[in-house]
Structures are given as structure tokens and as C-alpha cells.
Write an enzyme that holds these catalytic residues in place. Structure first.
Site, mmCIF file in Angstrom:
data_model
loop_
_atom_site.group_PDB
_atom_site.id
_atom_site.type_symbol
_atom_site.label_atom_id
_atom_site.label_comp_id
_atom_site.label_asym_id
_atom_site.label_seq_id
_atom_site.Cartn_x
_atom_site.Cartn_y
_atom_site.Cartn_z
ATOM 1 N N SER A 128 6.380 1.467 3.362
ATOM 2 C CA SER A 128 5.334 0.725 4.076
ATOM 3 C C SER A 128 5.793 0.233 5.436
ATOM 4 O O SER A 128 6.969 -0.101 5.633
ATOM 5 C CB SER A 128 4.945 -0.479 3.212
ATOM 6 O OG SER A 128 4.274 -1.436 3.976
ATOM 7 N N GLU A 130 5.240 -2.580 6.410
ATOM 8 C CA GLU A 130 5.691 -3.966 6.182
ATOM 9 C C GLU A 130 7.216 -4.064 6.252
ATOM 10 O O GLU A 130 7.761 -5.144 6.456
ATOM 11 C CB GLU A 130 5.239 -4.437 4.795
ATOM 12 C CG GLU A 130 3.907 -5.131 4.762
ATOM 13 C CD GLU A 130 3.886 -6.469 5.481
ATOM 14 O OE1 GLU A 130 4.665 -7.347 5.127
ATOM 15 O OE2 GLU A 130 3.084 -6.613 6.413
ATOM 16 N N TYR A 152 7.272 -8.670 -0.732
ATOM 17 C CA TYR A 152 6.747 -7.305 -0.841
ATOM 18 C C TYR A 152 7.520 -6.358 0.092
ATOM 19 O O TYR A 152 7.955 -5.274 -0.320
ATOM 20 C CB TYR A 152 5.253 -7.298 -0.469
ATOM 21 C CG TYR A 152 4.692 -5.916 -0.278
ATOM 22 C CD1 TYR A 152 4.287 -5.148 -1.362
ATOM 23 C CD2 TYR A 152 4.579 -5.356 1.000
ATOM 24 C CE1 TYR A 152 3.793 -3.863 -1.180
ATOM 25 C CE2 TYR A 152 4.091 -4.077 1.193
ATOM 26 C CZ TYR A 152 3.692 -3.338 0.100
ATOM 27 O OH TYR A 152 3.209 -2.061 0.281
HETATM 28 O O1 G4F Z 1 -5.104 -6.673 4.862
HETATM 29 P P1 G4F Z 1 -3.807 -7.372 4.702
HETATM 30 O O2 G4F Z 1 -3.683 -8.237 3.502
HETATM 31 O O3 G4F Z 1 -2.703 -6.247 4.778
HETATM 32 P P2 G4F Z 1 -1.112 -6.275 5.053
HETATM 33 O O4 G4F Z 1 -0.533 -7.583 4.711
HETATM 34 O O5 G4F Z 1 -0.907 -5.792 6.450
HETATM 35 O O6 G4F Z 1 -0.575 -5.217 4.031
HETATM 36 C C1 G4F Z 1 -1.211 -3.969 3.764
HETATM 37 O O7 G4F Z 1 -0.679 -2.969 4.583
HETATM 38 C C2 G4F Z 1 0.704 -2.669 4.322
HETATM 39 C C3 G4F Z 1 1.106 -1.571 5.292
HETATM 40 O O8 G4F Z 1 1.542 -2.173 6.473
HETATM 41 C C4 G4F Z 1 0.882 -2.257 2.875
HETATM 42 F F1 G4F Z 1 2.173 -1.962 2.644
HETATM 43 C C5 G4F Z 1 0.402 -3.376 1.989
HETATM 44 O O9 G4F Z 1 0.529 -2.995 0.622
HETATM 45 C C6 G4F Z 1 -1.048 -3.648 2.291
HETATM 46 O O10 G4F Z 1 -1.787 -2.508 1.973
HETATM 47 O O11 G4F Z 1 -3.511 -8.290 5.970
HETATM 48 C C7 G4F Z 1 -3.531 -7.778 7.297
HETATM 49 C C8 G4F Z 1 -3.403 -8.917 8.284
HETATM 50 C C9 G4F Z 1 -2.255 -9.887 7.986
HETATM 51 O O12 G4F Z 1 -1.584 -10.173 9.186
HETATM 52 C C10 G4F Z 1 -2.938 -11.152 7.484
HETATM 53 O O13 G4F Z 1 -2.246 -12.355 7.773
HETATM 54 O O14 G4F Z 1 -4.605 -9.701 8.219
HETATM 55 C C11 G4F Z 1 -4.252 -11.080 8.254
HETATM 56 N N1 G4F Z 1 -5.338 -11.848 7.646
HETATM 57 C C12 G4F Z 1 -6.085 -12.783 8.292
HETATM 58 N N2 G4F Z 1 -6.971 -13.319 7.441
HETATM 59 C C13 G4F Z 1 -5.750 -11.787 6.363
HETATM 60 C C14 G4F Z 1 -6.783 -12.720 6.242
HETATM 61 N N3 G4F Z 1 -5.333 -11.011 5.340
HETATM 62 C C15 G4F Z 1 -5.980 -11.155 4.147
HETATM 63 N N4 G4F Z 1 -5.599 -10.374 3.115
HETATM 64 N N5 G4F Z 1 -6.987 -12.069 3.968
HETATM 65 C C16 G4F Z 1 -7.433 -12.883 4.983
HETATM 66 O O15 G4F Z 1 -8.343 -13.673 4.824
#
Ligand code: G4F
Length: 324
Positions: A128, A130, A152
Site C-alpha cells: 500500500s 500508506e 496499518y
Molecule cells: O479513505 P481513507 O480512509 O483512506 P486511506 O487512509 O488513505 O487508506 C486507504 O488507502 C490506502 C492506500 O493508500 C489503503 F492501503 C488503505 O487500506 C485504504 O484503502 O482516508 C483518506 C483520507 C485520509 O487522509 C483521512 O484522514 O481522507 C481523510 N479523511 C477526512 N475525513 C477521512 C475522513 N477519512 C475517512 N475514512 N473518514 C472521514 O470522515
């Protein structure tokens, strides 16, 4: 002879797209699922519903070496795609121990089972972006050093190292796909893109009045999941195993995603999005942007769906569901 593929994490978004791709290519597709999924197919196997009669599901768990070993021994796959993991970054801060134990041990168990029972099997590990965490350069490529910022991310770095070590030490055809964020209308609701597309649809349908989000400034390189599953498949069709970054090379903030999603539904995001401090992470990955030159050159892969196309596709699907 018909090729056999074994997919861990087949019930997730990528498992669903990858199964369809492999079935279309004439593979016999096997998947490992938790026993609870077999007992509750309506809720847990919804992404596989249209292809359930074409695939073979085996009960197993990332926490049990014996269960993984016995499936590998029984199926003797030609290709194994290891997608299963606790993959929600936020949750990994709440339960570090289960994320780290399950993700690292699960990868180790499946690699060891393949080495012992199907050493000719080609192996794909879902690494990933990440892993880049506190990024050392922009854009990130295969040679960019890792600095994970979550349990993670740490578990994925360990999985990456295990995969590379099984390749170097035991000669396994083992590849790491360093996939950047990839999304679709089959994405889980906990991830920000689907949370937004569903939030927009609920507001449009009058079922909700606001959407609470965390860090709007985070930048991600978002692509379409089906495109990325094609890259996984291509990695295992090469002459030599290797590691590849899979990304679009375009980066956008969470705010831009929200703005476009609301706009596509004829709404102004500023009227509905509220920032919620409790949704911020203890350590954030601020800017992910991938350089997939190697995948483009060696795999002849390129993304087919751009950012705008992805946002619209996801919002349209959720608007349709909200009306149904
Ligand atoms: O959609 P996210 O939760 O994805 P994240 O953390 O980037 O991880 C995903 O992508 C990775 C690949 O880079 C995978 F390995 C992993 O398994 C997963 O599929 O969050 C994306 C961004 C973050 O910066 C987070 O802080 O969105 C920001 N965010 C802002 N508000 C939020 C929110 N994320 C989530 N989940 N929920 C919110 O309300």
C-alpha cells in the site's frame, strides 16, 4: 489446462473486481472467507452475489495457519492474490494489536503455506501507498523509502518485506503491488470517498442534512479499483517477479473530492460539510502521489478512469441506490 486462482479477501471491493476479471479470462476462482460470511451470505457476500455460482469459497481465517495451509494444500493454486487485511487506517489506531498481528501473521502464514504446498504458485501481495506515510519525496515510486504513520502502514511494510524475502530466500514468484487509493461504488462506507458519495446521495434524497468529515486538506492519488485489479493480474503474468507502484499520478484533496461530488448532484458542499475534530487521525499521511512509470513501461498498464470520472461514477451509483 484451466488455471486456478486463490484470492484472500475475496469479499472486499478488490476481491469482487479481481474475481470477475479472472473468470472472464477463464480461470477457476477460489476464495478464502471467514465462516461467518458463509453463514450470512446476504450481508457479507453482497459484492459477489452475481458470480456466487461461478466461484468456490473455502472457510479460513488470517489468524489460523492451519486453515490457510489446508486451503492451499487442497486447491494447489497457480496464482494467489493476498488481499485480505484489516485495511481501515483509522481503526488500526484503535486496535493496533489486532491489526498488526492479523495483517503480518496472515501474510506470513499464506506465504509459508505456498512455499510448502504450492511452491510454483505465483503470489501477489496487496502492499500500500500508506507505507510511504511521512513521504520522503513527491511523487513516490518503488525506490522511495518507507516511513509508515499508522499501525496499518507498519503491518504493510512488514508484509512487503516478507514477500520480498520469500522471493529472494526461497525463489517464490512473489510480487508486491504498491497500490495507491483505489475506489468504486463497491467501496466500503468507512472510506472517505464512499462516505462522501453516499452522504451526497442521502442529502439529495432528504434523508440527511449534513456530512461530517475529518481532515479536508489530506491529499490522495485516487484511481478506479477495477483498473488497479488489472495491474495485479499483469504483475503475475511477467517473466520475473517484481514490485510495482500503481497510481494515477494525479493528486487531490479530500475537499476537492467533496466539492466535485456535491456539485455533480447540483449541491454546494459548503452548505453541508462540517469538520469534525474527532475524525482526525493521531498521525496523518498528508500527501500521496504515485509515479507509476515502471508499471506503464513493464506491465503496459495505465489507468482508464480519471478523478472526475471516478467521482461522478461513485455519486451516480449512490444517487441511483438512494432512489431504488
Ligand atoms: O479513505 P481513507 O480512509 O483512506 P486511506 O487512509 O488513505 O487508506 C486507504 O488507502 C490506502 C492506500 O493508500 C489503503 F492501503 C488503505 O487500506 C485504504 O484503502 O482516508 C483518506 C483520507 C485520509 O487522509 C483521512 O484522514 O481522507 C481523510 N479523511 C477526512 N475525513 C477521512 C475522513 N477519512 C475517512 N475514512 N473518514 C472521514 O470522515
Amino acid at each position: 489446462m484451466t488455471k486456478k486462482a486463490l484470492i484472500t479477501g475475496i469479499t472486499g471491493q478488490d476481491g469482487a473486481y479481481l474475481s470477475r476479471l479472472l473468470l472472464d479470462k477463464g480461470y477457476e476462482v477460489h476464495g478464502i472467507v471467514r465462516r461467518v460470511a458463509l453463514e450470512d451470505p446476504e450481508h457479507r457476500l453482497w459484492r459477489l452475489r452475481p458470480i456466487l455460482d461461478k466461484i468456490v469459497l473455502h472457510p479460513g481465517s488470517l489468524e489460523s495457519y492451519a486453515s490457510l495451509f489446508s486451503v492451499v494444500e487442497k486447491v494447489k493454486p497457480d496464482e494467489c492474490y493476498h488481499l485480505a487485511a484489516q485495511s481501515f487506517v483509522s481503526y488500526s489506531f484503535e486496535d493496533e494489536f489486532s491489526t498488526i498481528n492479523t495483517n503480518i501473521n496472515g501474510t506470513h502464514y499464506i506465504l509459508s503455506s505456498i512455499k510448502n504446498k504450492a511452491p510454483e504458485c505465483k503470489f501477489y501481495f496487496a502492499a500500500s501507498s500508506e507505507m510511504f506515510g511521512q513521504v520522503k519525496e513527491v511523487p513516490q515510486k518503488e525506490t522511495t523509502p518507507f516511513h509508515p504513520r499508522s499501525p496499518y502502514g507498519i503491518s504493510k511494510v512488514a508484509g512487503f518485506d516478507l514477500t520480498r524475502n520469500y522471493r529472494e530466500a526461497y525463489g517464490l514468484f512473489a510480487c508486491n503491488g504498491i497500490l495507491f487509493n483505489h475506489e468504486s461504488s463497491m467501496r466500503g462506507y468507512e472510506f472517505v470517498t464512499r462516505k462522501i458519495s453516499r452522504g451526497v446521495a442521502k442529502i439529495k434524497a432528504g434523508l440527511s442534512k449534513e456530512l461530517r468529515l475529518g481532515n479536508l486538506d489530506a491529499k490522495r492519488d485516487w484511481g478506479f479499483a477495477a483498473d488497479y485489479c488489472e495491474a495485479m493480474y499483469l504483475m503475475l503474468q511477467q517473466d520475473k517477479p517484481d514490485d510495482y507502484v500503481v497510481a494515477t499520478g494525479q493528486t487531490h484533496t479530500v475537499r476537492e473530492f467533496a466539492e466535485l461530488a456535491f456539485k455533480h448532484a447540483g449541491l454546494n458542499w459548503k452548505d453541508y460539510v462540517k469538520t469534525d475534530e474527532t475524525l482526525f487521525r493521531p498521525a496523518e499521511v498528508h500527501e500521496l502521489k504515485g509515479d507509476c512509470t515502471k508499471a506503464r513501461k513493464v506491465l503496459k498498464w495505465k489507468p482508464k478512469v480519471d478523478f472526475e470520472g471516478l467521482v461522478k461514477m461513485m455519486v451516480d451509483a449512490d444517487l441511483k441506490r438512494a432512489k431504488a
